[in-house]
Scaffold this active site. Structure first.
Site, PDB file in Angstrom:
ATOM      1  N   GLY A 182       0.833  -1.199   0.000  1.00 33.48           N
ATOM      2  CA  GLY A 182       0.000   0.000   0.000  1.00 33.48           C
ATOM      3  C   GLY A 182       0.863   1.242   0.000  1.00 33.48           C
ATOM      4  CG  ASP A 183      -0.493   4.620  -2.057  1.00 30.95           C
ATOM      5  OD1 ASP A 183       0.197   3.947  -2.847  1.00 30.95           O
ATOM      6  OD2 ASP A 183      -1.584   5.149  -2.372  1.00 30.95           O
ATOM      7  CB  SER A 184       4.409   6.114   2.099  1.00 31.05           C
ATOM      8  OG  SER A 184       5.390   5.412   1.373  1.00 31.05           O
ATOM      9  N   GLY A 185       2.286   5.757   4.563  1.00 37.57           N
ATOM     10  CA  GLY A 185       1.418   6.456   5.494  1.00 37.57           C
ATOM     11  C   GLY A 185       0.117   5.762   5.805  1.00 37.57           C
ATOM     12  N   GLY A 205      -0.097   2.824   7.301  1.00 40.11           N
ATOM     13  CA  GLY A 205       0.024   2.058   8.544  1.00 40.11           C
ATOM     14  C   GLY A 205       0.394   0.605   8.359  1.00 40.11           C
ATOM     15  CE  LYS A 206       3.555  -0.271   3.165  1.00 43.47           C
ATOM     16  NZ  LYS A 206       3.229   1.167   3.027  1.00 43.47           N
ATOM     17  CB  SER A 207       5.452  -0.311   9.888  1.00 42.08           C
ATOM     18  OG  SER A 207       6.251  -0.306   8.717  1.00 42.08           O
ATOM     19  CG  ASP A 263      11.528  -0.188   3.565  1.00 43.19           C
ATOM     20  OD1 ASP A 263      10.536   0.364   3.045  1.00 43.19           O
ATOM     21  OD2 ASP A 263      12.685   0.216   3.406  1.00 43.19           O
ATOM     22  CD  GLU A 269      11.341   3.548   9.001  1.00 43.11           C
ATOM     23  OE1 GLU A 269      11.438   4.788   9.052  1.00 43.11           O
ATOM     24  OE2 GLU A 269      11.518   2.891   7.955  1.00 43.11           O
ATOM     25  NE  ARG A 293     -20.386  -3.497   1.449  1.00 38.00           N
ATOM     26  CZ  ARG A 293     -21.515  -3.522   2.142  1.00 38.00           C
ATOM     27  NH1 ARG A 293     -22.516  -2.719   1.794  1.00 38.00           N
ATOM     28  NH2 ARG A 293     -21.643  -4.317   3.175  1.00 38.00           N
TER      29      ARG A 293
END
EC number: 2.7.11.-
Length: 322
Positions: free
Chosen positions: A161-164, A166-168, A185, A210, A250
């Site tokens: 997914g895009d940065s920001g 909340g993957k980490s 990462d 991270e 959905r």
């Protein structure tokens, strides 16, 4: 693929201990290896390693007991001709296996032509099997993908997914729930077989996660040895997205896949929104994928049940959808 780093020296260094190799002669030819065309035309590692075969000169030639016995039965003239032909074809290197003594003429010709000649007490079959496995690994297609790679319920899952998004943080939550971290990462993937892709963590990032606001976390130190994994087979990709409700599907009727190194990998898309328990959703997606791998498709079963209900005149859902 760049094959310049694959040469007699590197193969010897990587396999000397395992195969008990000794470098008898031909040290000046340490740079000998495979041409790009040879690797490109090889259908498998079996085309690059095998028993002595003059028809396929551009591969690693292994001489076992059978080949040495055949050589000993030849006349002096035939021996000289066969050895001259073999060396003239310029194989990457030769291996005399089974603890047999290398024929003196072969040693002499390898020395004069700077052809690397190895010896080993192991059988020719064992040497060939080991070198084929080694070649298939180092020549396998590779790719590095961005995301968090986890072991969830025994299945390799890549969070993307895009940065920001909340993957980490999601990865940390899943680790705290008993799942394992493979890589964060940057994940190195390699296709080692016709039906699976294996993912590992680059050595520099081993055991690290991270998290914004917390910095780098050593997962192995914080959660223990069982919280990290060395490698996993990639089975599912979970893509996190942030979209308006009108653009989010959905109930996808068709299974989604992503091509990774030529292999279709199952994919699910999860919308990130306030109040959603993403860890539970990911676990549910993994459990559902496990069921699908076992031939259980909940959505299709529901559609079949719905179709039968509409066809039943006594059903409480008569008629048809419009």
């Amino acid at each position: 693929m760049d094959t310049s780093s694959i040469n007699a020296q590197s193969i010897f260094d990587d396999n000397a201990a395992t195969l008990k190799l000794s470098w008898l002669t031909g040290h000046e030819g340490w740079e000998r290896g495979f041409s790009a065309d040879t690797v490109a035309n090889a259908t498998s590692s079996a085309d690059l390693v095998g028993h002595l075969n003059l028809i396929h000169p551009n591969r690693i030639q292994v001489l076992g007991e059978a080949e040495i016995d055949y050589y000993q039965r030849q006349t002096d003239e035939d021996r000289s001709r066969h050895m001259a032909e073999l060396i003239a074809l310029e194989p990457p290197f030769l291996v005399v296996a089974g603890g047999a003594a290398a024929p003196p003429e072969l040693v002499l010709r390898c020395t004069r032509s700077s052809t690397p000649l190895f010896t080993t007490p192991m059988s020719a079959a064992a040497v060939i099997d080991s070198l084929r496995l080694y070649m298939s690994r180092i020549l396998a297609p590779r790719a590095t993908l961005h995301g968090v790679f986890l072991d969830i319920l025994g299945m390799g899952v890549l969070l993307t997914g895009d940065s920001g998004l909340g993957k980490s943080e999601l990865g940390l939550e899943l680790i705290s729930r008993g799942h394992g971290l493979v890589a964060d990462d940057a994940v190195d993937f390699v296709r080692l077989g016709p039906d699976f892709v294996e993912g590992r963590c680059p050595p520099l990032l081993q055991n690290l996660l991270e998290v914004r606001g917390l910095g780098l976390l050593d997962i192995k130190t914080i959660f223990g040895e069982t919280a990290v994994r060395r490698k996993m087979k990639l089975k599912l990709i979970v893509q996190l997205v942030r979209r308006p409700d009108g653009e989010f599907q959905r109930l996808p009727l068709e299974s989604q896949t992503v091509d990774v190194l030529g292999l279709p990998i199952s994919k699910v898309t999860i919308q990130v929104a306030a109040g959603r328990n993403l860890a539970v959703l990911v676990e549910a997606a993994v459990r559902n994928t496990i069921l699908q791998l076992r031939g259980i498709d909940t959505l299709r079963d529901f559609m079949d049940r719905q179709r039968l209900a509409m066809q039943d005149p006594e059903s409480q859902f008569p008629g048809k959808l419009v």
